[in-house]
Design an enzyme around this catalytic site. Sequence first.
Site, short mmCIF file in Angstrom:
data_model
loop_
_atom_site.label_atom_id
_atom_site.label_comp_id
_atom_site.label_asym_id
_atom_site.label_seq_id
_atom_site.Cartn_x
_atom_site.Cartn_y
_atom_site.Cartn_z
N ASP A 265 0.83 -1.20 0.00
CA ASP A 265 0.00 0.00 0.00
C ASP A 265 0.87 1.25 0.00
O ASP A 265 1.87 1.34 0.74
CB ASP A 265 -0.86 -0.03 1.27
CG ASP A 265 -1.92 1.05 1.30
OD1 ASP A 265 -2.80 1.02 0.44
OD2 ASP A 265 -1.87 1.91 2.20
N GLU B 205 14.50 -15.36 0.34
CA GLU B 205 14.91 -16.45 1.25
C GLU B 205 13.90 -17.59 1.20
O GLU B 205 14.18 -18.69 1.64
CB GLU B 205 14.93 -15.94 2.71
CG GLU B 205 16.06 -15.01 3.06
CD GLU B 205 15.80 -14.35 4.42
OE1 GLU B 205 14.94 -14.82 5.19
OE2 GLU B 205 16.47 -13.33 4.68
#
Length: 586
Positions: free
Chosen positions: A247, A301
């Site tokens: 956002d 990751e």
Amino acid sequence: MSSDDTLQTSVPTDTETGTGIGAIAPFDAIVSPEAETIADVRGEWWRTAVIYQVYPRSFADSDGDGIGDLRGITSRLDSLADLGVDAVWLSPFMTSPQKDAGYDVSDYCGVDPLFGTLDDFDALRARATQLGLRVIVDLVPNHSSSAHPWFQAALAAGPGSTERGHYTFRDGLGENGELPPNNWESIFGGAAWSRITEVDGTPGQWYLHLFDSSQPDFDWSDPWVREQFLDILRFWLDRGVDGFRVDVAHGLIKADGLPDYTPPAEAGSMGGGLADDLTPPYWGQDGVHEIYRTWREVLDEYDGDRIMVAEAWVEPLSKLANWVRPDEMHQAFNFSYLESGWTATSIRRVIDSSLEVFDSVGAPSTWVLSNHDVVRHASRLALTTENPQGTGIGPKTEGLPDRDLGLARARAATAIMLALPGSVYLYQGEELGLPEAIDLPDDSRQDPTWFRTNGERYGRDGCRVPLPWESASPAFGFNTTGEAWLPQPDDWAPYARDAQVGRVGSTLELYKLALAARDEFDLGSGEIEWLTGYGPSVVAFRNGEITVIANTGDVPVELPIADELLSSVELDGPALPPNATVWLRV
Ligand code: NOJ
């Protein structure tokens, strides 16, 4: 300054106040080192995905309280699989006082009881996986709710404290600090600053809120804030989400010194429509990029190709390329496309520049026509006066759209969009051809914009009305009680999903047909070649085996002899009427 701008050290509420682009490396030079070939990169799901935005308040309501919820979404997910989308993006369902419909978060790792529980979220995600749908959640990093314990701690701790440093507090100007620190205005109207009362009862510092006064802006120069958000990312990634819609991704960093700034009148409230050389001190600052690079490292990751998409109202498009460099976001919403008018010239131009700009950094272009912040495109495309984003439409708006014309253009525009290479965002209800709800009673409106502008701007409620599922049920099947947090227009029965399923020519069937053909003919990973000779009001291109012809003018256009794959209107001869699009196999 109204007295309402003086706040207590308690929770404020929303009704109180009523780079230029650098040099871009060629794509070959910037593909990630792990990718053996460009084909590997192109295989990533998000490059071609059709992602459907679910606005949880308004999708489906399982408990009948009039506000949609996670169980409601889960119970209706099969209809999205049936529609043929690849992923859903859920607007915020995290714990929130709901001053801005959930974009005011008070616990980033909790589910608001209105929407259910974390278990409900897990069940939703599990069902989505069964159906082959990925799940993206909304992350709101520019600001929290003023009810967030971090902001409450900042209020309690006093000026100069570590806790205050997490947010954007400043002393006021004027002899006694009685004036706001600068002239910035809230996106929702009114001042972007509110003054607090310190714990000892004296008038205190001011805090920045680019949005409602219940949405204090973080200070992203504070490493502590950065750490918290890395943890939040990990929390949701560990829960199995496929990514984040970020956002106000262009707003986190503010220019040093917080200089005064007045946006041009024609700019949309989130920063769209700005001239090339304008960089407002609160939008699109260079410092945002290092934040997203650290986020990208976290996402990388994890296995499973998790993504970030930026809500960044940055124009021109060339500046947006910086958001989607290979070590930053995967995608950015293409609001330039959304804001294009219904003319062949502007549509062609924005498609060309989108493909060029995103391709220059190896990112897919995205395409979007509607979302929860803009007038639905089935209405917007037939407005006859300017309506900058955030203004909204209501009974007193001038130049209100003709409903049939709006729907015809919306269907035609969608048929252009779904043939374009890249990734597409759909907003719930557009597959039903829903128009903006214009005649909402004043006392039902809930958007902070409406309150903060004293009704001068209608805001966004009209695109957020609960969905119609069943034409003859209470609340059109949104729930079983007939309650709805925003009233549904009485004449929405024909838009209900059950009234459109299987009906040849319905908007729902048009979407399904186009999505199935998009998949079958690999349009998402294709390339477009412009076709000429149809006249200035026509958008015509070929993507692989499919030829798309769209008529934005006001006279019919002669079509070549070819098999029709789909058409946004029923054709009764070899001519394409105005405001229509056809897909041919040529
Ligand atoms: C953008 C969101 O899409 C909008 O709905 C919200 O009001 C603002 N950001 C503030 O979070």
